[in-house]
Design an enzyme around this catalytic site. Structure first.
Site, mmCIF file in Angstrom:
data_model
loop_
_atom_site.group_PDB
_atom_site.id
_atom_site.type_symbol
_atom_site.label_atom_id
_atom_site.label_comp_id
_atom_site.label_asym_id
_atom_site.label_seq_id
_atom_site.Cartn_x
_atom_site.Cartn_y
_atom_site.Cartn_z
ATOM 1 N N HIS A 35 -4.818 -3.701 -0.119
ATOM 2 C CA HIS A 35 -4.119 -3.317 -1.343
ATOM 3 C C HIS A 35 -2.685 -2.896 -1.016
ATOM 4 O O HIS A 35 -2.425 -2.337 0.056
ATOM 5 C CB HIS A 35 -4.868 -2.156 -2.016
ATOM 6 C CG HIS A 35 -4.472 -1.932 -3.430
ATOM 7 N ND1 HIS A 35 -3.399 -1.139 -3.786
ATOM 8 C CD2 HIS A 35 -4.997 -2.402 -4.596
ATOM 9 C CE1 HIS A 35 -3.283 -1.127 -5.107
ATOM 10 N NE2 HIS A 35 -4.241 -1.888 -5.622
ATOM 11 N N ASP A 67 -7.795 -0.412 -12.828
ATOM 12 C CA ASP A 67 -7.680 0.054 -14.207
ATOM 13 C C ASP A 67 -6.214 0.357 -14.514
ATOM 14 O O ASP A 67 -5.374 0.419 -13.612
ATOM 15 C CB ASP A 67 -8.589 1.258 -14.479
ATOM 16 C CG ASP A 67 -8.203 2.504 -13.705
ATOM 17 O OD1 ASP A 67 -7.505 2.383 -12.678
ATOM 18 O OD2 ASP A 67 -8.593 3.602 -14.127
ATOM 19 N N TYR A 119 -2.554 2.066 -15.519
ATOM 20 C CA TYR A 119 -1.883 3.332 -15.226
ATOM 21 C C TYR A 119 -2.245 4.339 -16.312
ATOM 22 O O TYR A 119 -2.372 3.982 -17.486
ATOM 23 C CB TYR A 119 -0.373 3.132 -15.182
ATOM 24 C CG TYR A 119 0.095 2.198 -14.095
ATOM 25 C CD1 TYR A 119 -0.107 2.492 -12.747
ATOM 26 C CD2 TYR A 119 0.767 1.023 -14.408
ATOM 27 C CE1 TYR A 119 0.330 1.646 -11.740
ATOM 28 C CE2 TYR A 119 1.215 0.160 -13.414
ATOM 29 C CZ TYR A 119 0.994 0.471 -12.084
ATOM 30 O OH TYR A 119 1.427 -0.379 -11.106
ATOM 31 N N PHE A 163 -0.435 -3.921 -12.514
ATOM 32 C CA PHE A 163 0.709 -3.527 -11.682
ATOM 33 C C PHE A 163 2.011 -3.332 -12.454
ATOM 34 O O PHE A 163 2.968 -2.800 -11.912
ATOM 35 C CB PHE A 163 0.931 -4.529 -10.529
ATOM 36 C CG PHE A 163 -0.174 -4.558 -9.524
ATOM 37 C CD1 PHE A 163 -0.293 -3.574 -8.552
ATOM 38 C CD2 PHE A 163 -1.142 -5.551 -9.563
ATOM 39 C CE1 PHE A 163 -1.338 -3.583 -7.633
ATOM 40 C CE2 PHE A 163 -2.194 -5.577 -8.648
ATOM 41 C CZ PHE A 163 -2.288 -4.591 -7.680
#
Length: 224
Positions: A186, A64, A66, A77
């Site tokens: 991740h 989701d 920031y 990102f």
């Protein structure tokens, strides 16, 4: 929350009329009216606006957006210019430096990637301020799965980078033999040392693209 334009609209327009999306739309509209929500409403579909379906070369899935002020702008990102580079993106830059010799830039603004055909897609497209995952399980996942499925159906070579368990679960959807699916942990500081560092995904993606006669991605983000 505006609907996306360009060729994505024709490919996913049927989603806008489905009951789940009508419920999602009502929920998100109410959230924007009563809460602080990120990204700004006119940037919810930035990933689709910047990367047309026929231009997709690489898909990088996030979760989701920031959830702090002036960070999210609709690309996984990525953060807006002037914002601190988030820890996961710092690790992405470290991996790019090790793989391809890219220098570490002073910003986390990844629009350059999107304009080259990197679909920076979060699986959830909105979030309430300072409440991570607050818009999960409201319908976004079904909507972004539809986008992923449209990419999976494309009869040409392209690459997926699936980092972390939520993204890697999408591998079950990806059955096109012309596509390259890359999986790793991740890039978060909590997990990057468990397989993200040293994964070689950026170099592998570019090699795959070149082998198939496709212009590779220039991964270097310039300083601002």
């Amino acid at each position: 929350m505006e609907k996306t334009s360009n060729d994505w609209f024709s490919q996913i327009s049927e989603e806008f009329n489905k009951p789940y999306y009508q419920k999602l739309y009502s929920f998100v509209k109410e959230e924007y009216a009563t809460q602080v929500i990120y990204p700004p409403a006119n940037e919810v579909f930035s990933a689709l606006e910047l990367t047309k379906p026929e231009d997709v070369k690489v898909v990088i899935l996030g979760q989701d957006p920031y959830h702090n002020e002036n960070q999210a702008h609709g690309l996984s990102f990525s953060v807006k210019p002037g914002q601190d580079i988030p820890p996961s993106l710092k690790n992405i830059y470290k991996e790019l430096h090790e793989e391809l010799g890219c220098y570490i830039p002073n910003n986390g603004y990844l629009v350059k990637w999107a304009k080259q055909g990197v679909l920076l897609l979060n699986t959830v497209l909105t979030v309430r301020a300072h409440l991570a995952n607050s818009h999960q399980h409201k319908g976004w996942e079904e909507f972004t799965d539809a986008i992923i499925e449209k990419v999976n159906q494309q009869d040409r070579s392209l690459v997926y980078m699936l980092w972390g368990s939520p993204a890697r679960k999408k591998a079950a959807m990806l059955n096109n033999p012309k596509h390259l699916v890359l999986e790793a942990s991740h890039p978060s500081p909590l997990s990057a040392h468990r397989g993200f560092f040293g994964c070689g995904h950026f170099a592998k993606a570019n090699e795959f693209l070149k082998e198939n006669g496709i212009e590779p991605i220039d991964w270097q983000i310039e300083n601002i």
